[in-house]
Design an enzyme around this catalytic site. Sequence first.
Site, short mmCIF file in Angstrom:
data_model
loop_
_atom_site.label_atom_id
_atom_site.label_comp_id
_atom_site.label_asym_id
_atom_site.label_seq_id
_atom_site.Cartn_x
_atom_site.Cartn_y
_atom_site.Cartn_z
N ASP A 1 15.45 25.82 -28.91
CA ASP A 1 14.64 27.06 -28.47
C ASP A 1 14.22 28.04 -29.36
OD1 ASP A 1 17.09 28.22 -29.34
OD2 ASP A 1 17.63 29.39 -27.78
N GLU B 1 0.84 -1.36 -0.01
CA GLU B 1 0.18 -0.10 -0.07
C GLU B 1 0.84 1.11 -0.16
OE1 GLU B 1 0.87 -1.17 3.95
OE2 GLU B 1 -0.23 -2.13 2.43
N ASP C 1 21.01 21.62 -30.98
CA ASP C 1 21.61 22.80 -31.62
C ASP C 1 23.04 22.93 -31.02
OD1 ASP C 1 22.27 24.27 -33.77
OD2 ASP C 1 20.59 26.07 -33.19
#
Length: 879
Positions: free
Chosen positions: A621, A311, A353
Site C-alpha cells: 500500500d 455456443e 509487507d
Amino acid sequence: MSKRIKENEQLNKEIAERLIQSSMVMEDDLMEELDTRPEGLTENEARKRLDQYGRNRIAHEKTPAWYLQLLSCFKNPFILILLSLGLFAYFTDDIKALITISTMVAVSVIITFSQEFRSARTAEKLKAMVKTTATVSRQLERKEIDLELLVPGDIVHLSAGDMVPADIRLISSKDLHVGESALTGEAMPVEKMDTLPRGVHKVTRKQQQKPVNALELNNVCYMGTNVISGSATGVVVATGTRTYFGSMASTLIGKPPLTSFDKGVRSITFVLIRFMFIMVPIILLVNGFTKGDWGEALLFGVSVAVGLTPEMLPVIVSANLAKGAAIMARNKVVVKRLNSIQNLGAMNILCTDKTGTLTQDKIIMERHLDINGHEDRKVLEYAYLNSYHQTGLKNLLDVAVLEHAELTEVLGAERNYTKIDEIPFDFNRRRMSVVLETMDNEHLLICKGAMEEVLGICSHVSDNGRIVPVMKETVEKAMAFVNGLNAEGLRVLAVAIKQTPPRNEAYGLKDEKDLILVGYLAFLDPPKESAVEAIRALKENSIDIKVITGDNMAVTRKVCNEVGLEIADAVLGNEIEQMNDERLAIVAERANVFAKVNPLQKARIVRVLKSKGHTVGFMGDGINDAISLKEADVGISVDTAVDISKESADIILLEKSLMVLERGVIEGRKTFGNMIKYIKMTASSNFGNMFSVLVASAFIPFLPMLPIHLLIQNLMYDISQLSIPWDRMDKAYLQTPKKWNSKSVSRFMMFIGPISSIFDITTYGLMWFVFSANGVEHQSLFQSGWFIEGLLSQTLIVHMIRTQKIPFIQSTASLPVMLLTGAIMAFGITFPFTSFGESVGLQPLPLSYFPWLIATLLSYCVLTQTIKTWYIRKFKEWL
C-alpha cells in the site's frame, strides 16, 4: 495514414508546444494567463471551469452503447457458424431446423449480452469504489478533492506517494523526485525544481523561444507520473485529454492483453472448430454413400455441426466472471479488472509487507530514550517537532509520535520554533530532516530515521548532557542496545540534531552531516490476532507467504515467530545486491523472509519468482510498493493506500487483512473451476458424439437421429449448462492454485469423450436387436430411444465431471444445477410422448425400454467413475 492518426499527431504537437511555453514563462505571467492566484481559485470559479474544460479524465475504453454490445455478441465464431447453418436451413426450407437454430442463437446471444452488460456495469461500479484525490488550495483553504474535479488554474500540493493529477508547472519545490516510467520508460526518478529550464532566462510569450523537448522540462510535472520523494506546489496548466499523458492514452486505448486463460479458451475454441470442419464432411460423405439421400445427409451434417458448436462458452465465461466479481465485492475484495480473478485463483506465492498484514497497522510509540537507554523528554520533543513540521507523506511512525506527544507536556512545543526548511524523506536515505529557527534566531536541524542511516551521518553523541565524539565503542554500544530492542519486537528510529548559524541559503542533503545523536524512539506494532489463522488458511490453500520488508531482520523475525510463520531462510537487501538474477531466483524460492530491502529489490524478487513459473501476488500500500504491484501477476492493494499503489493494483481490498484476501483467492478458484468444468464437459462430450455419429452413419441404414432431433437435443443440453456458474466446488479442488493447461484439456477430451460413445453404441444394439428397430419403417422408434439416452447421458455427465468424487454420494451439485439438469432429463423422457415430439418424428417408447435405460445410465456412471479414478491416479488431476 488514417485521418485519426494525423489528428492525434497534431494534437500531441500542440500539447507539447503548450507545455514548453508554460515552462519558459515567468510565474506571474503564467498565473495571469491562467487567471489564477497563489491562494487558489474560488469554488465558483472552479465550477465554471469544470463546465468549460470538462472532468479531468483521460481517454479510456468506454463501455459501448447497449446496442453495440448486443451486436458484438454475434461476432463469436460459434454464433457465426450457427447463423451460417441457420441460413442454410432457410434456403433448404427446413423450417423446424431454422426455428431450433434461431432459438439456440437467441438464447446464447441474449444471455451473453445480459451477462457482459452486467459485467461492464459491475466493473464500473467497482472501480468507482476506489477514489483518487488531489490536494488543492481553494480560497486559501487546503482540501482533498476528487481528482476528476481538478481544473486548469488550480493550485496543487504534491508530496511523496501522490499521483501527479494533471500537467503542472511548479511554483515551489523541495527535493522533488518524480517517477516518469509511465511516460518515458525511465526507471530512475527524475529531479524536478521550480526554476526555468536550463539555458532559458526571463522571457515572455512574445519573445523568441528556445526549442526544448516537452518531456525534459525540469519545472513541469506530467499527469500519470508519481512523486517518489520531496514536496512541491504547482499550478495546473492542462487536464484530461489535453495533458501529455492524456494525448498518448487516446492513441493507445484498446482491449487489455489476453491472460493465459483467454488464450487457452481461444485455442480450444479453434481446436473444436477445426475438429468440426474435419469430421462433418466425413459424416456427410459416409451418410451420402451408404444411404443414397444426399439432401438428407447434408441436413444431418448441418445438425451434427450445430451439435459440435459450444455456443454457450462465452455465456459461461461471462456469467462466471460477473458472479465472481459480485461475490468478492460483498467480501470486501474489489476487482478492478475482471480477468484478474483468474490470476488470483492461480496465485501460489504471495509477497507481502509485514505492516498491516501480519501486524495491526496501529503502531504505538513505546519509549523515547537517550543513548544510555533512559527515558528522555528532550528526545520526544525533537521527534515531535520533526513529525509535526514535515509536509511529506506522514507514515504510521509519524502518527504514533504525534499521538504519543498529545499525552505529554511536549504538546505545543512547536510554538517556540519557526519552520525554515525541510529535507524530505526518500527510500535510499531512509531519513528526513526539518530545519527550525529557535527563539534565539539559531537554526536547528532535526533528523529522524533508520538507525544505521542516521548514525552514519553523526560525528558526536549527547551523553548525559555532554557532547562527545563518536568512537568505535560508541557505535558498537549503540547497535547492541538497538539490537536488544529489536529482539523484543520493537522498531527503532534514531534522532539527531545540528545547530547552525542563521542563513538564507536553502538546506539540502549536503547539510545532513556532522550531526549529534541524541537518542532513540522505540515503536511496537502488535501482531494481528487474525494473522495466525490467516497464515494457516493460506498455507492450507497451497499459497506460500513471503514477507518482504524494509524493516530490520530482528524485528521481522520476532513478528514472524509471533504469528506462526516459520522462517525457512532469511535474506537481507545487501545480500540481494550481490546476486545475479539466476542466483536470486534459486534463493527467492527457498527463502520466505526478506528484510532491509528497497523498492527495486522488491520488484526484482517478484520478477525472478515469476521467471521460475510461479503465479505471484504482491500485496502493498506504499509508494515503495508501486513497482512491485505492476510487476506481479496479481497486484493487491487497499483502499487506504497511496494513490500510485491503488492505480497500479488489479485487486483492491476494503480491509487490509490476509483473511479477506484468502476469501478472494477461494472465490477466484471457484470461478476458474466452474469455467473449466464447462470447457472439459463440452470438449469431451463433442469428441464422444463424433464417434457415436460416425459409427451410426457407417452401419445403420437410416439416420440414427433426424437433424431436428439433434438440434433439439443440443438446445436442451445447452440449457442444462446455464446453471454451472452457480455450482459449488469441492473443498479439495479449492486447496490448490489453478492455471490454464491446454494439454490437460486435450488429454481429458481423449480419455473421457469416448466413454459416452460406448453406451451410445450399446443403445444402438438395444434398439436394433431387442426392440427390432432395424429397418427404415422402424427408424422413429430407434431415433426416440437414442434421443432419450443421448440427452440423459449428456446431462448426467455434468454431475460426473463436476467433481472427482462420487457424484450424489460424496459430492452433490448446487440446487440450481440439480433443478435445471433434473428438469432437462424429465423433458427428455417425456418429449417423445408429446404431440410436439410426434410432430418432429419421435414416438412413445414401450415401458420395457426404461429398465434398459436405467441399466445403461447406471453402467455409464460406474464406468465413468472407474475411469475417473484411474485417470486421477495416473495424471494426478481431474478438473
